[in-house]
Design an enzyme around this catalytic site. Structure first.
Site, PDB file in Angstrom:
ATOM      1  N   ALA A 287       0.659  -3.603   0.458  1.00 38.89           N
ATOM      2  CA  ALA A 287       1.778  -3.924  -0.433  1.00 38.89           C
ATOM      3  C   ALA A 287       1.300  -3.769  -1.868  1.00 38.89           C
ATOM      4  O   ALA A 287       1.371  -4.674  -2.683  1.00 38.89           O
ATOM      5  CB  ALA A 287       2.326  -5.320  -0.168  1.00 38.89           C
TER       6      ALA A 287
ATOM      7  N   HIS B  61      -3.750  -3.430  -7.981  1.00 31.11           N
ATOM      8  CA  HIS B  61      -4.571  -2.684  -7.030  1.00 31.11           C
ATOM      9  C   HIS B  61      -4.910  -1.295  -7.573  1.00 31.11           C
ATOM     10  O   HIS B  61      -6.050  -0.824  -7.473  1.00 31.11           O
ATOM     11  CB  HIS B  61      -3.833  -2.506  -5.700  1.00 31.11           C
TER      12      HIS B  61
ATOM     13  N   MET C 122      -5.036  -5.891   1.137  1.00 34.51           N
ATOM     14  CA  MET C 122      -4.186  -6.183   2.288  1.00 34.51           C
ATOM     15  C   MET C 122      -2.859  -5.431   2.161  1.00 34.51           C
ATOM     16  O   MET C 122      -1.879  -5.759   2.834  1.00 34.51           O
ATOM     17  CB  MET C 122      -3.959  -7.688   2.430  1.00 34.51           C
TER      18      MET C 122
ATOM     19  N   HIS D 113       0.296  -2.872  -5.719  1.00 28.61           N
ATOM     20  CA  HIS D 113       0.950  -2.954  -7.023  1.00 28.61           C
ATOM     21  C   HIS D 113      -0.017  -2.435  -8.084  1.00 28.61           C
ATOM     22  O   HIS D 113      -1.126  -1.955  -7.761  1.00 28.61           O
ATOM     23  CB  HIS D 113       1.400  -4.390  -7.327  1.00 28.61           C
TER      24      HIS D 113
ATOM     25  N   GLN E 275     -12.126 -16.372  -4.666  1.00 23.72           N
ATOM     26  CA  GLN E 275     -12.556 -15.348  -3.715  1.00 23.72           C
ATOM     27  C   GLN E 275     -13.667 -14.499  -4.303  1.00 23.72           C
ATOM     28  O   GLN E 275     -14.647 -14.164  -3.610  1.00 23.72           O
ATOM     29  CB  GLN E 275     -11.381 -14.459  -3.322  1.00 23.72           C
TER      30      GLN E 275
ATOM     31  N   GLN F 233      -9.501 -10.297 -10.490  1.00 20.85           N
ATOM     32  CA  GLN F 233      -9.868 -11.629 -10.948  1.00 20.85           C
ATOM     33  C   GLN F 233      -8.789 -12.673 -10.641  1.00 20.85           C
ATOM     34  O   GLN F 233      -9.048 -13.871 -10.730  1.00 20.85           O
ATOM     35  CB  GLN F 233     -10.136 -11.601 -12.455  1.00 20.85           C
TER      36      GLN F 233
ATOM     37  N   MET G 245       0.660 -10.120 -11.097  1.00 17.09           N
ATOM     38  CA  MET G 245       1.081  -9.221 -10.035  1.00 17.09           C
ATOM     39  C   MET G 245       0.442  -9.649  -8.717  1.00 17.09           C
ATOM     40  O   MET G 245      -0.746  -9.960  -8.655  1.00 17.09           O
ATOM     41  CB  MET G 245       0.704  -7.780 -10.361  1.00 17.09           C
ATOM     42  N   SER G 246       1.258  -9.675  -7.675  1.00 18.36           N
ATOM     43  CA  SER G 246       0.801 -10.104  -6.355  1.00 18.36           C
ATOM     44  C   SER G 246       1.687  -9.461  -5.308  1.00 18.36           C
ATOM     45  O   SER G 246       2.892  -9.270  -5.519  1.00 18.36           O
ATOM     46  CB  SER G 246       0.887 -11.631  -6.236  1.00 18.36           C
TER      47      SER G 246
END
Length: 283
Positions: A32, A37, A30, A34, A153, A148, A184-185
């Site tokens: 943004a 990703h 989605m 980091h 999900q 993870q 991280m998010s």
């Protein structure tokens, strides 16, 4: 790196790659972006011939309109990160492109979605399954990569792949953390400096819980200890802390030797909702 904005363009490109015998990796996001990703993108580039990264803030998986409105959107900055990481094509659709008509199909994942995130966010996993199914059909990947950190999900998508016979391999990579342990998010960008200073307590509570599992403290005692630790922080509002079977996601009431358990939590810190988890093995 190509930037594709329509489903037709994406399908045409993936069909060409398939005909050429190219192995396709997909990293759904989605945005943004980091390091978590980018780890997925680099892993996909290592094992696949071409890598598609999708960036789409999916409205159907948000049950809170403010959360959807405030979700960080940084497509230009994201695109600059993706090429060096090994992305071949960035799929950047609009809401109208992904949902030319309102989706009416309803997914029911049974007990997998009646706990934790599913219980706190009604309709969330129906939205996840809808958009992931669309991406799988459009991209036809050989491998799809997920983090993870979104433990439930991953379990839901694994069930989706199995039940709908998607011809792909689902790859889950470990959570990437900041130096102080915070997972991280994309939502971390919304934390104030005060909230950011408090946020590592989530991982600390998980670490304490993991130690208690290794010491064979009762599951209820693990939950109680984590809840108490987080309750000491006035700015933390805990939504849930669960000790769940790592496969079924159902709450654990007693230990089974060799069992893998998922220690999962969700909390609001300064109005920003964060989730995290650790998987522990019962000795």
């Amino acid at each position: 790196m190509q930037i594709l904005q329509t489903a037709a363009a994406l399908q045409a490109q993936t069909e060409t790659w398939r005909r050429e015998g190219q192995r396709i990796g997909l990293v759904p996001t989605m945005g943004a972006l980091h390091e978590g990703h980018l780890q997925l993108v680099r892993a996909a580039a290592q094992h696949c011939d071409v890598v598609i990264v999708s960036i789409f803030v999916n409205p159907t998986q948000f049950n809170n309109p403010d959360d959807y409105r405030l979700y960080p959107r940084l497509p230009e900055a994201d695109a600059e990160l993706l090429g060096p990481a090994g992305c071949t094509a960035l799929f950047l659709p609009t809401v109208e492109e992904m949902y030319p008509r309102p989706a009416v199909l309803h997914f029911d994942f049974g007990s997998l979605e009646r706990v934790m995130e599913g219980a706190q966010r009604p309709g969330h996993f129906n939205g996840v399954a809808t958009v992931v199914s669309k991406l799988f059909h459009l991209c036809r990947p050989h491998r799809a990569y997920f983090g993870q950190k979104d433990f439930q999900q991953v379990a839901i998508v694994r069930q989706l792949v199995q039940d709908l016979s998607f011809d792909l391999e689902l790859i889950a990579y470990p959570t990437i953390r900041e130096a102080d342990g915070l997972a991280m998010s994309s939502r971390n960008r919304r934390l104030t400096s005060e909230a950011r200073a408090v946020a590592p307590v989530l991982y600390q509570a998980l670490q304490q819980a993991e130690q208690l599992v290794h010491e064979h403290a009762a599951p209820d005692a693990v939950r109680t200890a984590a809840t108490a630790m987080l309750g000491q922080q006035p700015s933390v509002t805990l939504e849930y802390f669960e000790v769940a079977d790592a496969v079924t996601l159902q709450p654990v009431t007693e230990w089974q030797p060799g069992q893998e358990v998922a220690l999962c939590l969700a909390a609001q810190i300064g109005g920003v909702r964060l989730i995290d988890n650790i998987v522990a093995k019962v000795a």
